[in-house]
Design a protein around this motif. Structure first.
Motif, PDB file in Angstrom:
ATOM      1  N   UNK A   1      -3.565  10.711  22.673  1.00 48.13           N
ATOM      2  CA  UNK A   1      -2.066   9.684  22.745  1.00 48.13           C
ATOM      3  C   UNK A   1      -2.222   8.803  21.736  1.00 48.13           C
ATOM      4  N   UNK A   2      -3.751   8.001  21.793  1.00 46.76           N
ATOM      5  CA  UNK A   2      -3.882   7.010  20.759  1.00 46.76           C
ATOM      6  C   UNK A   2      -4.589   7.466  19.292  1.00 46.76           C
ATOM      7  N   UNK A   3      -5.075   8.755  19.030  1.00 48.17           N
ATOM      8  CA  UNK A   3      -5.015   9.802  17.683  1.00 48.17           C
ATOM      9  C   UNK A   3      -3.647   9.723  17.412  1.00 48.17           C
ATOM     10  N   UNK A   4      -2.537   9.928  18.188  1.00 44.17           N
ATOM     11  CA  UNK A   4      -1.463  10.227  17.349  1.00 44.17           C
ATOM     12  C   UNK A   4      -0.471   9.268  16.284  1.00 44.17           C
ATOM     13  N   UNK A   5       0.194   9.138  15.314  1.00 41.47           N
ATOM     14  CA  UNK A   5       0.307   8.055  14.497  1.00 41.47           C
ATOM     15  C   UNK A   5       2.038   8.199  14.579  1.00 41.47           C
ATOM     16  N   UNK A   6       2.347   8.338  15.476  1.00 41.31           N
ATOM     17  CA  UNK A   6       4.575   8.621  15.369  1.00 41.31           C
ATOM     18  C   UNK A   6       4.602   7.347  14.176  1.00 41.31           C
ATOM     19  N   UNK A   7       6.219   7.234  14.135  1.00 48.23           N
ATOM     20  CA  UNK A   7       7.141   6.481  13.643  1.00 48.23           C
ATOM     21  C   UNK A   7       6.956   5.100  14.415  1.00 48.23           C
ATOM     22  N   UNK A   8       7.317   5.030  16.043  1.00 49.17           N
ATOM     23  CA  UNK A   8       6.905   4.108  16.649  1.00 49.17           C
ATOM     24  C   UNK A   8       5.733   3.216  16.568  1.00 49.17           C
ATOM     25  N   UNK A  24      -8.805  13.647  38.239  1.00 48.52           N
ATOM     26  CA  UNK A  24      -7.010  13.719  37.703  1.00 48.52           C
ATOM     27  C   UNK A  24      -7.125  11.943  36.396  1.00 48.52           C
ATOM     28  N   UNK A  25      -8.077  11.406  36.389  1.00 50.43           N
ATOM     29  CA  UNK A  25      -9.123  10.825  36.243  1.00 50.43           C
ATOM     30  C   UNK A  25      -9.692  10.827  34.477  1.00 50.43           C
ATOM     31  N   UNK A  26     -10.422  11.741  35.431  1.00 51.43           N
ATOM     32  CA  UNK A  26     -11.169  12.301  33.454  1.00 51.43           C
ATOM     33  C   UNK A  26      -9.586  12.870  32.571  1.00 51.43           C
ATOM     34  N   UNK A  27      -8.859  13.334  33.247  1.00 53.44           N
ATOM     35  CA  UNK A  27      -7.732  14.246  32.033  1.00 53.44           C
ATOM     36  C   UNK A  27      -7.054  13.010  31.683  1.00 53.44           C
ATOM     37  N   UNK A  28      -6.951  12.533  32.035  1.00 53.17           N
ATOM     38  CA  UNK A  28      -5.344  11.428  31.598  1.00 53.17           C
ATOM     39  C   UNK A  28      -6.325  10.326  30.786  1.00 53.17           C
ATOM     40  N   UNK A  29      -7.274   9.871  30.820  1.00 50.29           N
ATOM     41  CA  UNK A  29      -8.093   9.737  29.981  1.00 50.29           C
ATOM     42  C   UNK A  29      -8.642   9.503  28.444  1.00 50.29           C
ATOM     43  N   UNK A  30      -8.560  11.787  28.703  1.00 45.38           N
ATOM     44  CA  UNK A  30      -9.080  12.635  27.845  1.00 45.38           C
ATOM     45  C   UNK A  30      -7.112  12.139  27.031  1.00 45.38           C
ATOM     46  N   UNK A  31      -5.796  12.707  28.323  1.00 41.68           N
ATOM     47  CA  UNK A  31      -4.474  13.173  27.212  1.00 41.68           C
ATOM     48  C   UNK A  31      -4.080  11.460  26.538  1.00 41.68           C
ATOM     49  N   UNK A  32      -4.902  10.170  27.037  1.00 38.45           N
ATOM     50  CA  UNK A  32      -4.448   9.092  26.557  1.00 38.45           C
ATOM     51  C   UNK A  32      -5.298   8.533  25.074  1.00 38.45           C
ATOM     52  N   UNK A  33      -6.898   9.213  25.497  1.00 35.47           N
ATOM     53  CA  UNK A  33      -7.257   9.583  23.763  1.00 35.47           C
ATOM     54  C   UNK A  33      -6.583  10.109  22.612  1.00 35.47           C
TER      55      UNK A  33
END
Length: 110
Positions: A66-73, A55-64
Motif C-alpha cells: 500500500x505504501x508503494x502505491x502513488x494515488x491521487x489522494x 496474519x500479522x506478517x501478511x498485514x505488514x506485507x499488504x501495508x508495504x
C-alpha cells in the motif's frame, strides 16, 4: 487435521465427555456444491501465500504494498480538513461577484 478438530471438540466440551469425532460426523455432512461450481484448478499458489504464515506478517506485507502505491489522494488531491476549507471557499466566491455583493437596486437608502 482430523485430530485437530477432535481436540477442538474436547476444548469446547469444557471437560465433559465427547461422544463423537470428526470422522463419525463426516458421513452426515452433505456436499451441496454443484459440480459446475467445483474448483478444478489450483489456488493460492503464489509464493506470498507460503511466505507469510501469520496474519500479522501478511498485514505488514499488504501495508508495504500500500505504501508503494502513488494515488491521487497522496499526490494531487489531499483529503481532510483542507478539502472542507476549499469547498467552503469556492462556495463563498459568488458572494464577491458584483451581482451578489452590491446593494440590491430596490433596497431602501436608509
Amino acid at each position: 487435521m482430523i485430530e485437530d478438530v477432535d481436540n477442538l471438540f474436547k476444548v469446547f466440551a469444557l471437560g465433559k465427555p465427547v461422544t463423537f469425532s470428526a470422522t463419525s460426523l463426516a458421513p452426515e455432512v452433505e456436499d451441496n456444491i454443484p459440480s459446475g461450481l467445483v474448483r478444478e484448478t489450483p489456488y493460492l499458489n503464489h509464493s506470498i501465500f507460503n511466505t507469510y504464515h501469520t496474519k500479522h506478517e501478511l498485514l505488514r506485507y499488504i501495508s508495504k504494498l500500500q505504501s508503494k502505491d502513488l494515488s491521487l489522494c497522496h499526490s494531487m488531491i489531499r483529503l481532510g480538513s483542507c478539502t472542507m476549507k476549499l469547498n467552503a471557499t469556492t462556495e463563498m466566491m459568488p458572494v464577491t461577484w458584483p451581482v451578489f455583493a452590491d446593494m440590491h437596486p430596490f433596497a431602501p437608502t436608509q
